[in-house]
Design a protein around this motif. Structure first.
Motif, PDB file in Angstrom:
ATOM      1  N   CYS A  24       0.849  -1.194   0.000  1.00 28.88           N
ATOM      2  CA  CYS A  24       0.000   0.000   0.000  1.00 28.88           C
ATOM      3  C   CYS A  24       0.883   1.242   0.000  1.00 28.88           C
ATOM      4  CB  CYS A  24      -0.865  -0.022   1.256  1.00 28.88           C
ATOM      5  SG  CYS A  24      -1.958   1.397   1.429  1.00 28.88           S
ATOM      6  N   THR A  43       0.557   3.448   1.971  1.00 27.81           N
ATOM      7  CA  THR A  43       0.815   3.675   3.394  1.00 27.81           C
ATOM      8  C   THR A  43       2.081   2.944   3.855  1.00 27.81           C
ATOM      9  OG1 THR A  43      -1.553   3.956   3.723  1.00 27.81           O
ATOM     10  CG2 THR A  43      -0.249   3.567   5.694  1.00 27.81           C
ATOM     11  N   HIS A  48      -1.006  -4.814   5.419  1.00 24.73           N
ATOM     12  CA  HIS A  48      -2.336  -4.838   6.044  1.00 24.73           C
ATOM     13  C   HIS A  48      -3.399  -5.244   5.026  1.00 24.73           C
ATOM     14  CE1 HIS A  48      -1.296  -0.637   4.866  1.00 24.73           C
ATOM     15  NE2 HIS A  48      -2.460  -0.741   4.232  1.00 24.73           N
ATOM     16  N   GLU A  49      -2.954  -5.902   3.938  1.00 26.06           N
ATOM     17  CA  GLU A  49      -3.898  -6.326   2.906  1.00 26.06           C
ATOM     18  C   GLU A  49      -3.609  -7.786   2.565  1.00 26.06           C
ATOM     19  OE1 GLU A  49      -4.348  -3.130  -0.274  1.00 26.06           O
ATOM     20  OE2 GLU A  49      -2.563  -2.443   0.766  1.00 26.06           O
ATOM     21  N   ASP A  75      -8.372  -3.067   1.656  1.00 23.59           N
ATOM     22  CA  ASP A  75      -8.066  -1.670   1.984  1.00 23.59           C
ATOM     23  C   ASP A  75      -8.525  -0.699   0.900  1.00 23.59           C
ATOM     24  OD1 ASP A  75      -6.879   0.800   2.389  1.00 23.59           O
ATOM     25  OD2 ASP A  75      -4.899   0.043   2.801  1.00 23.59           O
TER      26      ASP A  75
HETATM   27 ZN   LIG Z   1      -3.319   0.643   3.035  1.00 24.04          ZN
END
Ligand SMILES: [Zn+2]
Ligand SMILES: NC(=O)c1ccc[n+]([C@@H]2O[C@H](COP(=O)([O-])OP(=O)(O)OC[C@H]3O[C@@H](n4cnc5c(N)ncnc54)[C@H](O)[C@@H]3O)[C@@H](O)[C@H]2O)c1
Ligand SMILES: [Zn+2]
Length: 345
Positions: A38, A40, A60-61, A149
């Motif tokens: 991501c 992020t 986080h994915e 996400d």
């Molecule tokens: Zn993300």
């Protein structure tokens, strides 16, 4: 197991880590089948996200297969194929009961931030019953990685907060995966004009294919001027900020029409100026949001019925042992034309 570990700004390594274990009765351990990177994660690597400490496994994915469940998990069983939400929610705290999972006092955005994440062979998922989603039989699993996400983020923080309406004029500043997810999901509401702004011609070409009515390359710094000209000096009803730097937020301030909304999505690492001397009398609203992922079940239905096809956002595929190459490709998107890079076990 192999895992991609953050070691402070600018530093990451692919290394051996011990297998995650069930630490609480509501936990599940998921064997990761597909994950991704991501924008992020790049912010973390720049040092923009102080909650993420060195030693953390990023990510986080992803989607995977349930490998172990704690005694309190009732909705998932070993062998179930699941989507991992980027937000962990206990389902019980005051914020969860209000649908603000991102502010769950026991969870929130912790995965790949405050606890080890999905860029590994296995991941521990707290509050599994309320943080995982079943994958329907026969679903296209590549497309579903986008549900962890980016689709809920573009939709909730951009489209819903920005109150996109039939016939409205919207601008999305930033045509990365998040801006493109906002572009795809904005079309549920049939806005009349969708203007995409970026500096990358390749991403703007994707934007045209995905339904943008106008694309503007802001390399010359003239995006504001062009948008004001094409809207007869009015500006846009919804300005979605999908970059995360002061310049893009200020572009949104400059193009929002009276009565309009600036819907910020970007993760900001430094302050941005708020020009109240120009905005105080314009009846506007500014919204911010960390994605709650409350719309994931709804978005899953739209993907299943082919109302949207987020698989189009995947430009590169890597095996997990080549995740460093995946980072290099994603990190140099302007050169590599990468949107989402899929990393597979
Ligand atoms: Zn993300
Ligand atoms: N709020 C949330 O819950 C949430 C969730 C996920 C991601 N994010 C954030 O959303 C943002 C976008 O994510 P992404 O993965 O699409 O990032 P990205 O870096 O891939 O895309 C950003 C795009 O903005 C363009 N850009 C840079 N400066 C610009 C400017 N001044 N004007 C116009 N365009 C400009 C870049 O060329 C790039 O295409 C990031 O800040 C990310 O951290 C927020
Ligand atoms: Zn909670």
């Amino acid at each position: 197991m192999k895992a991609l570990v953050y070691h402070g700004p600018g530093k990451k390594t692919l290394e051996d880590r011990s297998m995650p274990q069930i630490a609480a009765p509501a936990d599940a351990v998921v064997k990761i089948v597909k994950t991704t990177i991501c924008g992020t994660d790049l912010h973390i690597l720049k040092g923009d996200v102080p909650t993420c400490a060195p030693g953390r496994i990023l990510g986080h994915e992803g989607i995977g297969v349930v490998d172990k469940v704690g005694g309190a998990v009732t909705a998932f069983h070993v062998g179930d194929r699941v989507i991992v939400s980027c937000i962990s929610s206990c389902g019980k705290c005051d914020y969860c009961r209000r649908g603000m999972y991102s502010h769950c006092v026991n969870g929130g955005w912790i995965l790949g931030n405050k606890i080890d994440g999905t860029q590994a062979e296995y991941v521990r998922i707290p509050f599994a019953d309320t943080s995982l989603y079943h994958i329907p039989a026969g679903a296209d699993e590549d497309a579903l990685v986008m549900l962890s996400d980016i689709l809920p983020t573009g939709f909730e923080c951009g489209v819903l907060n920005g109150k996109v309406q039939p016939g409205s004029t919207i601008a999305i500043v930033g045509a990365g995966p998040i801006g493109l997810a906002a572009l795809l999901t904005a079309q549920f509401y049939s806005p009349a004009e969708i203007i995409m702004v970026d500096m990358d011609d390749n991403r703007l070409q994707w934007s045209s294919r995905f339904g943008a009515t106008t694309v503007i390359n802001n390399k010359d710094g003239k995006a504001v001027e062009k948008i004001m000209e094409m809207t007869g000096g009015r500006g846009v009803d919804t300005a979605i900020e999908a970059v995360g730097v002061p310049a893009s937020f200020i572009t949104c301030e400059d193009i929002v029409a009276p009565g309009g909304i600036i819907a910020n999505i970007g993760v900001h690492g430094v302050k941005a100026d708020l020009h109240l001397e120009r905005l105080w009398d314009r009846n506007i609203a500014i919204t911010t949001r960390l994605v709650d992922t409350v719309t994931t079940p709804m978005l899953l239905k739209t993907v299943r019925s082919h109302r949207i096809d987020p698989k189009q956002l995947i430009t590169h595929h890597f095996k997990f042992d080549k995740i460093m190459d995946a980072y290099n490709t994603f990190g140099a998107a302007a050169k590599t034309n990468a949107l989402k890079v899929l990393i597979e076990a």
